[in-house]
Design an enzyme around this catalytic site. Structure first.
Site, PDB file in Angstrom:
ATOM      1  N   SER A 103      24.989 -48.594  18.045  1.00  4.65           N
ATOM      2  CA  SER A 103      24.510 -49.349  19.203  1.00  4.65           C
ATOM      3  C   SER A 103      25.664 -49.569  20.173  1.00  4.65           C
ATOM      4  O   SER A 103      25.646 -49.085  21.292  1.00  4.65           O
ATOM      5  CB  SER A 103      23.910 -50.682  18.749  1.00  4.65           C
ATOM      6  N   GLY A 105      29.127 -49.789  18.637  1.00 10.12           N
ATOM      7  CA  GLY A 105      30.312 -49.281  17.957  1.00 10.12           C
ATOM      8  C   GLY A 105      31.312 -50.331  17.557  1.00 10.12           C
ATOM      9  O   GLY A 105      32.479 -50.030  17.330  1.00 10.12           O
ATOM     10  N   HIS A 106      30.862 -51.602  17.423  1.00  8.05           N
ATOM     11  CA  HIS A 106      31.790 -52.683  17.122  1.00  8.05           C
ATOM     12  C   HIS A 106      31.816 -53.077  15.646  1.00  8.05           C
ATOM     13  O   HIS A 106      32.422 -54.087  15.307  1.00  8.05           O
ATOM     14  CB  HIS A 106      31.449 -53.929  17.950  1.00  8.05           C
ATOM     15  N   SER A 112      28.996 -47.949  11.425  1.00  8.77           N
ATOM     16  CA  SER A 112      27.988 -47.366  12.312  1.00  8.77           C
ATOM     17  C   SER A 112      28.366 -45.954  12.755  1.00  8.77           C
ATOM     18  O   SER A 112      27.560 -45.275  13.384  1.00  8.77           O
ATOM     19  CB  SER A 112      27.775 -48.257  13.548  1.00  8.77           C
ATOM     20  N   GLY A 174      21.890 -54.177  19.176  1.00  7.40           N
ATOM     21  CA  GLY A 174      21.260 -53.831  17.909  1.00  7.40           C
ATOM     22  C   GLY A 174      21.934 -54.436  16.694  1.00  7.40           C
ATOM     23  O   GLY A 174      21.316 -55.153  15.910  1.00  7.40           O
ATOM     24  N   GLY A 175      23.223 -54.172  16.521  1.00  2.41           N
ATOM     25  CA  GLY A 175      23.935 -54.690  15.358  1.00  2.41           C
ATOM     26  C   GLY A 175      24.170 -56.180  15.441  1.00  2.41           C
ATOM     27  O   GLY A 175      24.098 -56.886  14.433  1.00  2.41           O
ATOM     28  N   HIS A 176      24.459 -56.680  16.645  1.00  5.96           N
ATOM     29  CA  HIS A 176      24.771 -58.097  16.820  1.00  5.96           C
ATOM     30  C   HIS A 176      23.612 -58.984  16.382  1.00  5.96           C
ATOM     31  O   HIS A 176      23.789 -59.920  15.596  1.00  5.96           O
ATOM     32  CB  HIS A 176      25.115 -58.365  18.283  1.00  5.96           C
ATOM     33  N   ASN A 465      28.627 -60.034  10.557  1.00  5.70           N
ATOM     34  CA  ASN A 465      29.109 -59.387  11.770  1.00  5.70           C
ATOM     35  C   ASN A 465      30.628 -59.285  11.841  1.00  5.70           C
ATOM     36  O   ASN A 465      31.163 -58.620  12.731  1.00  5.70           O
ATOM     37  CB  ASN A 465      28.573 -60.100  13.010  1.00  5.70           C
ATOM     38  N   TYR A 466      31.328 -59.943  10.907  1.00 10.67           N
ATOM     39  CA  TYR A 466      32.764 -59.719  10.734  1.00 10.67           C
ATOM     40  C   TYR A 466      32.952 -58.947   9.433  1.00 10.67           C
ATOM     41  O   TYR A 466      33.652 -59.369   8.525  1.00 10.67           O
ATOM     42  CB  TYR A 466      33.529 -61.050  10.683  1.00 10.67           C
TER      43      TYR A 466
END
Length: 522
Positions: A103, A105-106, A112, A174-176, A465-466
């Protein structure tokens, strides 16, 4: 032991290389499934061993992570329609390769766009439309959009609406959302995932499901359980938050020392108990003054209201910080996002920049949840340790408020009542060598070990998310659910079991998997 594990990884990966489908085989499959032309393939590469430290694995990636050895993707696809995603999934199943959905890339460990087994990347960059309905006060957001694109669209549509999510504009929606989603208005409006009212998911068979057709259990799992374990989320419908036309922000910066330790200690006691309209976070990092390295602490705050109401509130609840009206700035909500990114006064269009990479910057991050104030002397020790590094960072973000009003089991994100703040630890470096990586990662792990007595336990909580592969990972293709508990319960606590059961129903063959995905439970 770590060197032995790395050698084992390389041996396992080398065995895969001889049996990896070629890009031509994959493209042939795509053509076979549908005779219509497709524009899927943007980037192709031969599959061979590589380390993420040696190449930029994703054009969207903000950071490069040295701590991951991976195969190269067979190819990277940038679909322009949902039907193209379906073809990619069906061909991946047929050819026995994994799917990584990108989404923004973070992902902190690169999951991902990296993999230990043969894989393709589905980059959603071309699927990022945003449709806002002010009558309903909702928005449909395709998963390829970034937070910056979403915030910009909201700000251009309304002066009194926002979305409760993070502050980094280039983070993918998306990922967040699927991992929880911290932000500056979460104490008033909850996490990003708390504000999802519908979603469209493509499952392992290429079917598109919405909330009604997927059922409440799967819808529950997507809102904080990491959607990559269950399929490809195409879009999210979220509830927008009402905010004042003017909000107030301030920054208060001080050198670390005895008086600052007391101030941080005081913040620990009140940060989660303040008015829900007030968010004050603490940033501890280094600066160089007069050629000497110093540790400083920054209080960074957002108040959903005017300065006339903020000053009396601060005088009553946190007088120790000595806040004055002239220290504060009134602005719109969208300008507060710029403020928290140290970009005040810049054009709002900078929010649309998806490529915010820091060249040659590598990092390792970890996280904790704190349930009672950490003793003052701990911050003295943190200060000493920070002086050993050039770019260490700790961010302390207050919880409480709306977050604590939601039960632990209402969504997969469980770190609710009883947690007063989250800690994000990070260390960065610029020299691309294994020796440098080991030095900085070891320093980070030692700091994390030092903090053990002062943070949550049984299990020691972590924020998805971390992401942190130090917690454990699925190094085997068929990692059991019981083995995955090692890391799973740190992210999800008791919700991990339900997530496994949902996985067992929607994806029993464990097609959608990565090095820290949820295995099926039957």
């Amino acid at each position: 032991m770590r060197d032995l594990a790395l050698c084992l990884f390389i041996f396992i990966l080398a065995k895969h290389v001889s049996s990896v489908p070629t890009k031509e085989q994959f493209q042939s499959c795509l053509s076979t499934i549908s005779k219509t032309p497709n524009n899927l393939t943007k980037h192709t590469s031969d599959s061979r061993l590589y380390t993420a430290s040696l190449e930029t694995s994703s054009p969207s990636s903000n950071f490069l992570n040295l701590n991951f050895t991976s195969l190269k993707p067979i190819l990277t696809l940038k679909p322009k329609s949902e039907s193209e995603i379906k073809k990619a999934i069906l061909c991946s199943k047929k050819l026995g390769v994994q799917v990584r959905t990108l989404s923004g890339g973070h992902d902190y460990e690169g999951l991902s766009y990296l993999s230990l087994t043969p894989f393709i990347i589905i980059d959603l960059v071309n699927l990022r439309s945003i449709t806002i309905n002010l009558t309903e006060e909702t928005a449909w957001i395709q998963s390829g959009a970034t937070l910056g694109e979403l915030y910009y669209k909201i700000a251009k549509t309304s002066k009194v609406h926002a979305f409760a999510a993070g502050i980094c504009p280039s983070v993918g929606v998306g990922g967040h959302i699927s991992g929880g989603g911290f932000g500056t208005i979460m104490r008033k409006h909850g996490l990003a995932s708390d504000n999802v009212v519908d979603a469209r998911l493509m499952d392992v068979n290429g079917r598109i499901l919405n909330r009604r057709t997927m059922g409440e259990d799967l819808f529950w799992a997507l809102r904080g359980g990491g959607a990559a374990s269950f399929g490809v989320v195409l879009s999210w419908k979220v509830k927008l938050a009402r905010v004042p036309e003017k909000v107030t922000c301030f920054i208060s910066q001080h050198p670390m020392g005895a008086s600052m330790n007391k101030l941080v200690h005081r913040w620990q006691s009140i940060g989660a108990e303040l008015d829900q309209n007030l968010f004050i976070r603490v940033i501890i990092d280094n600066s160089v003054e007069g050629g000497q390295r110093r540790v400083k602490t920054t209080f960074q705050a957002l108040f959903l209201g005017g300065v006339d109401k903020l000053i009396p509130l601060m005088n009553q609840k946190f007088p120790e910080i000595g806040l004055r009206a002239q220290d504060c700035s009134e602005m719109s909500w969208i300008e507060s996002i710029m403020f928290f990114n140290w970009k005040s006064g810049q054009p709002l269009e900078t929010m649309l920049n998806r490529d915010l990479r820091y060249e040659d910057l590598y990092f390792k991050a970890k996280s904790d949840f704190v349930q009672k104030p950490v003793p003052e002397n701990v911050f003295e020790e943190v200060t000493k340790r920070f002086l050993e590094q050039e770019t260490p960072l700790m961010i302390l973000e207050p919880l409480g408020g709306k977050i604590s009003e939601v039960s632990e089991s209402e969504s997969p994100y469980p770190h609710r009542r009883g947690n007063i703040y989250n800690i994000q630890y990070m260390v960065k470096w610029r020299v691309n060598t294994v020796e440098e990586m080991n030095k900085h990662v070891t320093w980070m792990r030692m700091l994390y070990d030092y903090m053990t007595p002062y943070v949550s336990s049984s299990p020691r909580g972590a924020y998805l998310n971390y992401r942190d592969l130090d917690l454990g990972n699925n190094t085997r293709i068929n990692t059991s659910f019981e083995d995955a508990r090692i890391w799973g319960e740190k992210y999800y606590k008791g919700n991990f079991k339900k997530l496994g059961l949902v996985k067992g129903k929607i994806d029993p063959t464990n097609f959608f998997r990565n090095e820290q995905s949820i295995p099926p439970l039957f």
